[in-house]
Write an enzyme that holds these catalytic residues in place. Structure first.
Site, mmCIF file in Angstrom:
data_model
loop_
_atom_site.group_PDB
_atom_site.id
_atom_site.type_symbol
_atom_site.label_atom_id
_atom_site.label_comp_id
_atom_site.label_asym_id
_atom_site.label_seq_id
_atom_site.Cartn_x
_atom_site.Cartn_y
_atom_site.Cartn_z
ATOM 1 N N ALA A 27 0.822 -1.205 0.000
ATOM 2 C CA ALA A 27 0.000 0.000 0.000
ATOM 3 C C ALA A 27 0.857 1.256 0.000
ATOM 4 C CB ALA A 27 -0.925 -0.003 1.221
ATOM 5 N N CYS A 110 -3.615 -10.331 5.266
ATOM 6 C CA CYS A 110 -3.495 -9.118 6.063
ATOM 7 C C CYS A 110 -3.652 -9.419 7.555
ATOM 8 C CB CYS A 110 -4.543 -8.097 5.635
ATOM 9 S SG CYS A 110 -4.453 -6.553 6.555
ATOM 10 N N ARG A 238 9.112 -6.371 0.883
ATOM 11 C CA ARG A 238 9.925 -5.355 1.555
ATOM 12 C C ARG A 238 11.366 -5.309 1.076
ATOM 13 N NH1 ARG A 238 9.724 -7.035 7.406
ATOM 14 N NH2 ARG A 238 9.537 -9.116 6.466
#
Length: 380
Positions: A27, A110, A238
């Site tokens: 996001a 999530c 990441r």
């Protein structure tokens, strides 16, 4: 388990991904500009930011605005999240029919408390029948358009409530083209180490392609994951923050070639400038520069750039200001080796997963899901 040969192209239905690498949606990060930047560096499947099915079906401006693709994107890949089979099916049809999407990934990973406490995100796979209904609805809606549907999930809610093997079988039965597993439970969030053994177990349990996710910080990590688990490809999140050239390294590694040397600060500065330029093309120079600010700390992590320059870079709103500050950096400074193989981005700490009352009492869904479970989700 050790695999001696590297996997070939990743097959997702009729879609072929030459380098078996997938960019995980993040996001506020993986917009069209970032995806293009990564694709300019290497190769793979680049998935846009996650969008909710309800947002698509009800035509929410924010959701529709996220369906922005760069002109160079030959494969339009979207990650969708939903809790209702009907809404998910309708959303998939809209994506395929009206937006020319070529691949849909459904996210059930999530771990955010405000989502799991309503039964959504990484909590949803505990309700096995509901999961199957959602996946089947998506696959059926995509079938007329020959669009493959994949699924991403975590190991489970916690170590006592694992769901990944059941989820894999359910995904296969529903007709999903592949399943991606983040080797952490929801209770871990992004802390600790990813369990690659779970990825290997899932690979043995299903016949559809399995993608491994978790702790891929360098190209060597991806190769080691494939060798240790037998997975068909990897999902990178990441690890590419402030390091889009990771996709260059991954493409070389999966092709069996030597990975290029590390970039010095001058080369990193050039990538930073390109990133800001692409953001400006998407949203205008000032807005693009402001959006770029969040990436600066990732790009300069470990470099001796100086606090004054870092602080001013965090305030840039024009290319002129950005160029002036980048010129103050030492272009010959070598890449900080201490940063290699280390976590980037959020990590957090293990914590008990917030769930609806009685959620763990049964694997079946009793009653209706709370619509709020579809709000504010952000990958997994």
């Amino acid at each position: 388990m050790t695999v001696s040969t590297l996997p070939g192209p990743l097959r997702l239905g009729n879609l072929e991904v030459a380098t078996p690498v997938v960019l995980a949606p993040m996001a506020g990060v993986t917009n069209a500009s970032f995806r293009r930047l990564c694709s300019e560096q290497g190769a793979g499947l680049y998935v846009c930011e996650m969008i909710t099915s309800r947002g698509i079906v009800e035509g929410h401006k924010t959701s529709l605005a996220m369906l922005t693709f760069d002109e160079t994107e030959k494969v339009r890949s979207v990650q969708l999240y939903g809790i209702d089979p009907t809404y998910v099916g309708k959303a998939v049809e809209i994506l395929c029919a009206e937006h020319g999407v070529d691949h849909v990934d459904l996210n059930f990973g999530c771990p955010v408390p405000k989502v799991t406490r309503k039964g959504g995100g990484a909590a949803l796979p505990w309700k096995a029948t509901l999961l199957g209904e959602i996946l089947t609805s998506a696959v059926n809606a995509a079938a007329p358009y020959d669009v493959p549907v994949t699924m991403k999930t975590r190991k489970g809610i916690d170590d006592e409530h694992l769901t990944y093997l059941d989820s894999g079988r359910i995904a296969e039965d529903a007709g999903c083209a592949a399943i991606a597993l983040h080797g952490r439970t929801a209770s871990q969030h992004y802390s600790g180490r990813a369990d690659w053994n779970a990825i290997a177990e899932l690979k043995q349990a299903v016949d559809i392609p399995v993608l491994g996710n978790g702790d891929i910080w360098e190209a060597a990590d991806a190769i080691r994951m494939v060798e240790e688990t037998g997975c068909d490809g990897v999902v990178v999140g990441r690890g590419c923050l402030g390091r889009p050239w990771l996709f260059r390294d991954l493409a070389a590694a999966f092709a069996g070639n030597d990975v290029l040397g590390l970039p010095n600060l001058g080369e990193v500065s050039a990538v930073m400038r390109r990133h800001a330029e692409l953001l400006g093309s998407l949203m205008g120079e000032e807005r693009g520069c402001i959006e770029f600010r969040k990436h600066i700390a990732w790009y300069l992590k470990g470099f001796a750039a100086g606090s004054a320059v870092r602080q001013q870079l965090g305030l840039v709103s024009s290319y002129t200001a950005l160029d002036d500050l980048l010129e103050r950096l030492d272009p010959e400074e070598p890449y900080p080796l201490a940063e290699l193989g280390t976590p980037r981005g959020r990590q957090g700490s293990p914590k008990r997963v917030n769930l609806p009352d009685g959620w763990l009492d049964s694997r079946e869904m009793l009653g209706a899901m709370d619509e709020a479970a579809e709000d504010g989700t952000s990958g997994g």
